[in-house]
Design an enzyme around this catalytic site. Structure first.
Site, PDB file in Angstrom:
ATOM      1  N   ILE A   1      48.858  38.594  46.713  1.00 36.62           N
ATOM      2  CA  ILE A   1      47.486  38.008  47.072  1.00 36.62           C
ATOM      3  C   ILE A   1      46.850  37.947  45.914  1.00 36.62           C
ATOM      4  CG2 ILE A   1      45.685  38.742  48.425  1.00 36.62           C
ATOM      5  CD1 ILE A   1      47.524  40.186  50.493  1.00 36.62           C
ATOM      6  N   PRO A   2      46.584  36.864  45.371  1.00 35.23           N
ATOM      7  CA  PRO A   2      46.317  36.625  43.823  1.00 35.23           C
ATOM      8  C   PRO A   2      44.730  36.705  43.862  1.00 35.23           C
ATOM      9  CG  PRO A   2      46.828  34.713  44.849  1.00 35.23           C
ATOM     10  CD  PRO A   2      46.971  35.359  45.752  1.00 35.23           C
ATOM     11  N   CYS A   3      44.132  37.945  44.089  1.00 40.40           N
ATOM     12  CA  CYS A   3      42.818  38.155  43.765  1.00 40.40           C
ATOM     13  C   CYS A   3      42.533  38.045  42.208  1.00 40.40           C
ATOM     14  CB  CYS A   3      42.265  39.364  44.154  1.00 40.40           C
ATOM     15  SG  CYS A   3      43.455  41.006  43.287  1.00 40.40           S
ATOM     16  N   HIS A   4      43.701  38.069  41.364  1.00 46.67           N
ATOM     17  CA  HIS A   4      43.117  37.606  39.967  1.00 46.67           C
ATOM     18  C   HIS A   4      42.746  36.254  39.840  1.00 46.67           C
ATOM     19  CE1 HIS A   4      47.392  36.622  40.388  1.00 46.67           C
ATOM     20  NE2 HIS A   4      47.329  35.891  39.549  1.00 46.67           N
ATOM     21  N   ARG A   5      42.896  35.465  40.496  1.00 48.59           N
ATOM     22  CA  ARG A   5      42.648  33.752  40.606  1.00 48.59           C
ATOM     23  C   ARG A   5      41.159  33.703  41.005  1.00 48.59           C
ATOM     24  NH1 ARG A   5      48.008  31.736  43.311  1.00 48.59           N
ATOM     25  NH2 ARG A   5      49.743  32.564  41.750  1.00 48.59           N
TER      26      ARG A   5
END
Length: 256
Positions: free
Chosen positions: A213-217
């Site tokens: 779940i790419p919260c870094h994006r």
């Protein structure tokens, strides 16, 4: 001793557990008001001690147990998860999974293994089974696909224990293409809550399955990387790994 301090000692006085007993008695001898209040306290305490102890109604225990079961079901604390270590390009990952999919990922920041496991259990309200030697093939393939940039492999995620809002936020974040970024405001609009950018940020801060779940994006509206639970440096490293060019894409970043 002050009157207020003496009153706080009365319960322990009756049980003989008050270490300052002599000081309390000295105060009572000198203070008529406290002496009268203590006599009243002793009288009430004696009357209460004479009352018969009534057994609880038979229906009480089943009601308590039903309440506990209900709370456990809401928190999913009755469930267990398998856990295993995966050595990733960014370091050691602790991965929790069930038949339904990956439940959580913790990035090792130099913690002891038992600390990693305890933090994971608290986040997903589940009990971790004994550590497995290797992650299952489907978990390994999904993580390898993430780090290599392959899009032909998908891995199931178990989000059943999250709130409806959290699931909506994470599902929207998962749609952000690799190598691109979006703002908190964009994500809030995607979940139908355009004024809830702060709530979106709070949900992302508690993302149980980072990377997949790419919260870094997700970055702020000015194009800054902003905060990341594992540090801005790791956030930058992940975006670099995915081919994100900050200076080139800032102007074209979608914010709404």
């Amino acid at each position: 001793m002050r009157c207020r301090e003496v009153v706080a000692c009365w319960d322990d006085m009756r049980s003989g557990a008050e270490p300052r007993r002599e000081h309390v008695l000295a105060h009572l001898r000198a203070c008529a008001d406290c002496q009268a209040a203590y006599a009243e306290f002793e009288g009430v305490a004696y009357c209460l001690s004479c009352l018969p102890v009534a057994p609880p109604p038979q229906s009480l225990v089943p009601r308590i147990m039903a309440h506990i079961r209900e709370q456990c079901e809401q928190l999913h604390v009755h469930e267990s998860v398998s856990v295993a270590i995966y050595q990733a390009p960014i370091g050691r990952l602790l991965v929790a999974y069930r038949d339904a999919g990956i439940t959580a990922i913790r990035v090792d920041r130099g913690e002891e293994l038992h600390e990693l496991v305890a933090a994971l259990e608290r986040r997903i309200h589940a009990v971790a089974l004994p550590l497995q030697q290797h992650v299952p093939a489907w978990v390994r393939q999904g993580l390898e696909a993430f780090f290599s940039g392959r899009s032909d492999v998908s891995v199931p995620l178990d989000l059943a224990y999250l709130t409806e809002f959290e699931r909506a936020v994470f599902e929207a974040a998962a749609r952000i293409p690799r190598g691109e970024v979006r703002s908190y405001g964009w994500l809030a609009s995607e979940v139908g809550r355009p004024n809830a950018a702060r709530a979106v940020g709070q949900a992302l801060a508690n993302n149980p399955i980072p990377l997949l779940i790419p919260c870094h994006r997700v970055i702020d509206c000015k194009g800054r990387l902003h905060r990341y639970v594992y540090g801005v440096e790791l956030k930058r490293r992940l975006l670099d790994l995915e081919g994100y060019q900050q200076e080139e894409t800032r102007a074209g970043m979608r914010t709404s």
